[in-house]
Design an enzyme around this catalytic site. Structure first.
Site, PDB file in Angstrom:
ATOM      1  N   TRP A 159      47.854  33.018  39.872  1.00 59.95           N
ATOM      2  CA  TRP A 159      48.711  33.807  38.716  1.00 59.95           C
ATOM      3  C   TRP A 159      50.216  34.013  39.238  1.00 59.95           C
ATOM      4  CZ3 TRP A 159      46.017  33.300  34.589  1.00 59.95           C
ATOM      5  CH2 TRP A 159      44.799  33.379  34.853  1.00 59.95           C
ATOM      6  N   ASP A 214      51.779  42.325  38.728  1.00 53.13           N
ATOM      7  CA  ASP A 214      50.670  41.955  37.945  1.00 53.13           C
ATOM      8  C   ASP A 214      49.530  42.495  38.602  1.00 53.13           C
ATOM      9  OD1 ASP A 214      48.600  40.553  36.776  1.00 53.13           O
ATOM     10  OD2 ASP A 214      49.297  38.663  37.028  1.00 53.13           O
ATOM     11  N   LYS A 253      39.590  43.019  32.875  1.00 55.10           N
ATOM     12  CA  LYS A 253      39.104  42.952  34.012  1.00 55.10           C
ATOM     13  C   LYS A 253      38.578  44.717  34.354  1.00 55.10           C
ATOM     14  CE  LYS A 253      40.771  38.880  35.132  1.00 55.10           C
ATOM     15  NZ  LYS A 253      42.220  38.165  35.020  1.00 55.10           N
TER      16      LYS A 253
HETATM   17  C1  PLP Z   1      43.091  37.072  34.598  1.00 55.43           C
HETATM   18  C2  PLP Z   1      44.333  37.364  35.417  1.00 55.43           C
HETATM   19  C3  PLP Z   1      45.614  37.069  34.542  1.00 55.43           C
HETATM   20  C4  PLP Z   1      45.665  36.314  33.035  1.00 55.43           C
HETATM   21  O1  PLP Z   1      45.359  37.276  32.181  1.00 55.43           O
HETATM   22  P1  PLP Z   1      45.069  36.996  30.664  1.00 55.43           P
HETATM   23  O2  PLP Z   1      45.301  38.132  30.110  1.00 55.43           O
HETATM   24  O3  PLP Z   1      44.184  35.952  30.504  1.00 55.43           O
HETATM   25  O4  PLP Z   1      46.641  36.395  30.187  1.00 55.43           O
HETATM   26  C5  PLP Z   1      46.815  37.106  35.146  1.00 55.43           C
HETATM   27  N1  PLP Z   1      47.070  37.939  36.313  1.00 55.43           N
HETATM   28  C6  PLP Z   1      45.941  38.123  37.099  1.00 55.43           C
HETATM   29  C7  PLP Z   1      46.228  38.620  38.447  1.00 55.43           C
HETATM   30  C8  PLP Z   1      44.662  37.982  36.481  1.00 55.43           C
HETATM   31  O5  PLP Z   1      43.285  38.368  37.301  1.00 55.43           O
END
Ligand code: PLP
Length: 354
Positions: A100, A167, A191
């Site tokens: 990511w 993030d 999540k």
């Molecule tokens: C799942 C995830 C993403 C991607 O998220 P989307 O909403 O599908 O764009 C980005 N960063 C992390 C850390 C993730 O676990």
């Protein structure tokens, strides 16, 4: 029969949230209308959005501290570009701790200069680099607090004078941190918060408005902030369900209470991975994620047997990501300790009968 849901995302949500969300799709609070057929400009929905934003800030301890909570679309993946658009003037600094982070770096490069301050790519991202310098003229430092695929987690936030951006898609609301250290914190809902379709972005308002380039409206946090996340039609179902989860979390005692539960689940899980000679943990011990436990089975010939024992025990979603292999048990906020115990029991049973 409901399965033990270890999916990495979209993933398990609390039972009561699921029931309330399903009910609201039928009829929202006795209004004679469904949640998904009312105007987002209605008083009922504005109240939902306001509550979701207020709960997010409250749980993070950021109420009245100059922060704005936004519920946007396009996933965390869109924020890779949006964060750069809103902050990148000289250069963006990035800590590369996995897939990511790598994607975030790629997007920021579309816009300007990017410096990778450190990377753990040399060891397939099984650890978090800790010693690194951030250039003095960097506009921000971007980190990924939890690396969903590799199962590593930043335990201590980096000390930096620049704007800290994170993030936190896979560990938001799972553990206490000093959230006032962040300039921007974002997380895809799917999540720890709700269904896919919305992304929470928490922005310290003073970090905005410093770039000289133009920002497309849909990527501009100031535009979304001025319209209270209603610049365009918000994903009402995802926002509503996220609000229910945040409300559930607050009633449970907030982040502090859930953190204790998450630590207990992680201890149980890693305890068995370390004790059982058939299994081996992937991530460096001190960087292990409390959300995603990655591990491998030492004897490939036992895989079929272990998989079928897991299926019989109604364990779902533990296959590892293709870039790591093996297994990944995701233990998000809504996963009960009993589900981890079930998995641990199967691991013990495999050892006993191998
Ligand atoms: C799942 C995830 C993403 C991607 O998220 P989307 O909403 O599908 O764009 C980005 N960063 C992390 C850390 C993730 O676990």
């Amino acid at each position: 029969m409901k399965k033990h849901n270890f999916s990495a995302g979209p993933c398990i949500l609390p039972d009561e949230v699921m029931q309330q969300a399903a009910q609201a799709v039928q009829e929202l609070d006795g209004s004679g209308l469904s949640l998904i057929e009312i105007s987002h400009r209605s008083a009922a929905f504005i109240e939902i959005m306001d509550k979701a934003c207020a709960l997010a800030l409250e749980l993070l301890g950021l109420t009245d501290k100059g922060y704005k909570a936004l519920f946007l679309q396009g996933g965390a993946s869109t924020q890779f570009l949006a964060t750069a658009y809103n902050l990148l003037e000289n250069k963006g600094a990035y800590l590369n701790t996995g897939t990511w982070s790598t994607k975030a770096i790629k997007e920021a490069k579309l816009l300007g200069e990017v410096v990778e301050v450190a990377s753990s790519a040399d060891a397939n991202f099984n650890y978090i680099p800790k010693e690194y310098a951030v250039p003095a003229d960097a506009d921000y430092l971007h980190i990924t607090t939890n690396n969903t695929i590799f199962g590593t987690q930043i335990k201590a936030l980096p000390e930096t004078d620049t704007v800290l951006v994170s993030d936190s898609s896979s560990d938001i609301f799972s553990r206490q941190l000093d959230f006032s250290k962040f300039g921007i914190l974002y997380a895809g809902a799917q999540k720890n918060m709700g269904p896919a379709g919305t992304t929470l972005v928490v922005v310290k308002e003073e970090v905005l408005g410093k770039v000289t380039h133009k920002i497309p409206s849909m990527l501009d946090y100031a535009v979304h902030g001025a319209k209270d996340s209603m610049f365009n039609t918000p994903p009402v179902f995802a926002v509503y369900t996220s609000m229910l989860t945040l409300d559930w979390l607050q009633k449970l005692g907030g982040i502090k209470a859930i953190e204790a539960k998450n630590n207990a689940k992680a201890e149980l899980m890693y305890g068995e991975i370390d004790r059982n000679p058939l299994f081996k943990g992937f991530a460096a011990l001190e960087d292990r994620s409390t959300m995603n436990a990655t591990f491998t089975l030492e004897k490939a010939e036992l895989k079929e047997r272990f998989d079928s024992m897991c299926a019989d025990a109604l364990i779902s979603g533990i296959n590892g990501h293709r870039s790591v292999g093996g297994y990944r048990a995701s233990m998000y906020n809504a996963l009960p300790l009993a589900s981890v115990q079930t998995l641990v029991d199967v691991m013990k049973e495999l050892e006993r009968t191998a």
